[in-house]
Design a protein around this motif. Structure first.
Motif, short mmCIF file in Angstrom:
data_model
loop_
_atom_site.label_atom_id
_atom_site.label_comp_id
_atom_site.label_asym_id
_atom_site.label_seq_id
_atom_site.Cartn_x
_atom_site.Cartn_y
_atom_site.Cartn_z
N GLN A 23 33.69 43.41 34.26
CA GLN A 23 32.24 43.96 33.98
C GLN A 23 32.37 44.75 32.71
OE1 GLN A 23 29.35 43.09 35.51
NE2 GLN A 23 28.57 43.86 33.67
N ALA A 24 33.57 45.51 32.38
CA ALA A 24 33.67 46.13 31.47
C ALA A 24 33.85 45.33 30.17
CB ALA A 24 34.79 47.20 31.46
N LEU A 25 34.64 44.34 30.44
CA LEU A 25 34.81 43.11 29.38
C LEU A 25 33.81 42.76 29.04
CD1 LEU A 25 38.31 41.91 30.59
CD2 LEU A 25 37.90 43.20 28.31
N ARG A 26 32.89 42.13 29.89
CA ARG A 26 31.72 41.49 29.77
C ARG A 26 30.65 42.48 28.91
NH1 ARG A 26 31.89 38.26 35.07
NH2 ARG A 26 33.01 36.34 34.41
N ASN A 27 30.53 43.46 29.24
CA ASN A 27 29.64 44.53 28.80
C ASN A 27 30.00 44.61 27.22
OD1 ASN A 27 28.28 44.96 31.10
ND2 ASN A 27 29.50 46.94 31.68
N SER A 28 31.43 44.37 26.96
CA SER A 28 31.89 44.69 25.48
C SER A 28 31.61 43.40 24.70
CB SER A 28 33.42 45.14 25.58
OG SER A 28 33.47 46.27 26.04
N GLY A 29 31.17 42.40 25.55
CA GLY A 29 30.97 40.91 24.68
C GLY A 29 32.13 40.00 24.84
N ILE A 30 33.17 40.35 25.46
CA ILE A 30 34.09 39.61 25.84
C ILE A 30 33.93 38.32 26.88
CG2 ILE A 30 36.85 39.43 26.05
CD1 ILE A 30 36.86 42.22 24.82
N GLU A 31 34.27 37.15 26.72
CA GLU A 31 34.07 36.24 28.07
C GLU A 31 35.27 36.48 28.76
OE1 GLU A 31 32.76 32.18 27.02
OE2 GLU A 31 32.32 32.99 25.08
N VAL A 32 34.99 36.43 30.11
CA VAL A 32 35.89 36.23 31.17
C VAL A 32 35.74 34.97 31.52
CG1 VAL A 32 36.86 36.97 33.29
CG2 VAL A 32 35.97 38.79 31.41
N HIS A 33 37.07 34.04 31.34
CA HIS A 33 37.02 32.74 31.77
C HIS A 33 37.49 32.49 33.28
CE1 HIS A 33 35.44 30.68 28.14
NE2 HIS A 33 36.06 31.49 27.55
N GLU A 34 38.60 33.38 33.37
CA GLU A 34 39.13 33.32 35.02
C GLU A 34 39.77 34.38 35.37
OE1 GLU A 34 43.00 30.82 36.71
OE2 GLU A 34 42.18 30.06 34.74
N VAL A 35 39.50 34.89 36.52
CA VAL A 35 40.46 35.86 37.47
C VAL A 35 41.12 35.23 38.44
CG1 VAL A 35 39.84 37.93 38.90
CG2 VAL A 35 38.21 37.34 36.57
N SER A 36 42.28 35.61 38.41
CA SER A 36 43.14 35.12 39.36
C SER A 36 44.30 36.26 39.89
CB SER A 36 43.96 33.98 38.71
OG SER A 36 44.77 34.36 37.86
N GLU A 37 44.66 36.26 41.20
CA GLU A 37 45.78 37.09 41.47
C GLU A 37 47.00 36.45 41.12
OE1 GLU A 37 46.79 38.86 46.05
OE2 GLU A 37 45.24 37.31 45.80
N VAL A 38 48.05 37.61 40.85
CA VAL A 38 49.20 37.23 40.29
C VAL A 38 50.30 37.69 41.30
CG1 VAL A 38 48.37 37.40 38.06
CG2 VAL A 38 49.36 39.32 38.76
N LYS A 79 59.00 44.97 35.51
CA LYS A 79 58.26 44.01 36.10
C LYS A 79 58.18 42.69 35.52
CE LYS A 79 56.21 47.15 39.13
NZ LYS A 79 57.25 48.17 39.44
N PHE A 80 58.09 41.55 36.29
CA PHE A 80 57.98 40.49 35.97
C PHE A 80 56.41 39.99 36.65
CE2 PHE A 80 62.50 38.79 35.52
CZ PHE A 80 62.49 39.03 34.16
N ILE A 81 55.38 39.41 35.92
CA ILE A 81 54.34 38.99 36.29
C ILE A 81 54.14 37.36 36.23
CG2 ILE A 81 51.84 38.92 35.79
CD1 ILE A 81 53.01 41.57 36.18
N PHE A 82 53.83 36.73 37.38
CA PHE A 82 53.95 35.56 37.48
C PHE A 82 52.35 35.09 38.04
CE2 PHE A 82 58.17 36.03 38.27
CZ PHE A 82 58.82 35.21 37.39
N GLY A 83 51.78 33.94 37.24
CA GLY A 83 50.72 33.15 37.89
C GLY A 83 51.14 32.13 38.59
N VAL A 84 50.90 31.71 39.65
CA VAL A 84 51.67 30.76 40.59
C VAL A 84 50.44 29.89 41.35
CG1 VAL A 84 53.73 31.79 40.69
CG2 VAL A 84 52.10 32.25 42.34
N ASP A 85 50.73 28.98 41.60
CA ASP A 85 49.82 27.94 42.60
C ASP A 85 50.05 28.21 43.79
OD1 ASP A 85 52.02 26.65 43.09
OD2 ASP A 85 51.44 24.69 42.84
N ASP A 86 50.78 29.08 44.57
CA ASP A 86 50.83 29.19 45.82
C ASP A 86 51.49 30.90 46.01
OD1 ASP A 86 51.55 29.40 48.43
OD2 ASP A 86 51.81 27.37 48.70
N LEU A 87 50.53 31.70 46.08
CA LEU A 87 51.05 33.17 46.27
C LEU A 87 51.72 33.49 47.47
CD1 LEU A 87 47.98 35.26 44.89
CD2 LEU A 87 50.35 35.08 44.18
N GLU A 88 51.23 32.87 48.79
CA GLU A 88 51.91 33.16 49.84
C GLU A 88 53.51 32.34 49.96
OE1 GLU A 88 52.46 35.13 53.22
OE2 GLU A 88 50.70 35.03 52.15
N LYS A 89 53.61 31.21 49.19
CA LYS A 89 54.68 30.59 49.18
C LYS A 89 55.71 31.58 48.38
CE LYS A 89 56.72 26.11 49.33
NZ LYS A 89 56.43 24.79 48.96
#
Length: 95
Positions: A23-38, A79-89
């Motif tokens: 919401q804060a990003l959108r209020n600042s005029g920044i488009e949010v294309h995707e939100v995902s768990e990492v 820390k390492f941050i990973f966007g993956v297709d299967d969080l549980e695995k």
């Protein structure tokens, strides 16, 4: 982390609660294309801090277990941050 593509700039933000951040990003005029768990890997807890090749080895372990890495990068506080297709695995393989 930030990336520039030919058509747009891409910024990854890691937050505890994506609702207010989005919401804060959108209020600042920044488009949010995707939100995902990492998946956040604590390098100290896994005892890989400061070891050469550890990021590649972790990515290889994910691939060998059929997990597709969409993005991955180092973050603050060892820390390492990973966007993956299967969080549980991923949790089972790296957790």
């Amino acid at each position: 982390s930030a990336t520039n593509t030919k058509t747009r700039d891409v910024v990854h933000l890691v937050v505890d609660d994506p609702g207010p951040a989005t919401q804060a990003l959108r209020n600042s005029g920044i488009e949010v294309h995707e939100v995902s768990e990492v998946f956040v890997l604590d390098k100290d807890r896994k005892k890989v801090t400061g070891k050469p090749g550890n990021f590649g080895g972790i990515c290889r372990a994910l691939a060998e277990n059929g997990i597709r890495v969409k993005f991955g990068y180092p973050a603050e506080n060892n820390k390492f941050i990973f966007g993956v297709d299967d969080l549980e695995k991923t949790r089972k393989v790296l957790g």
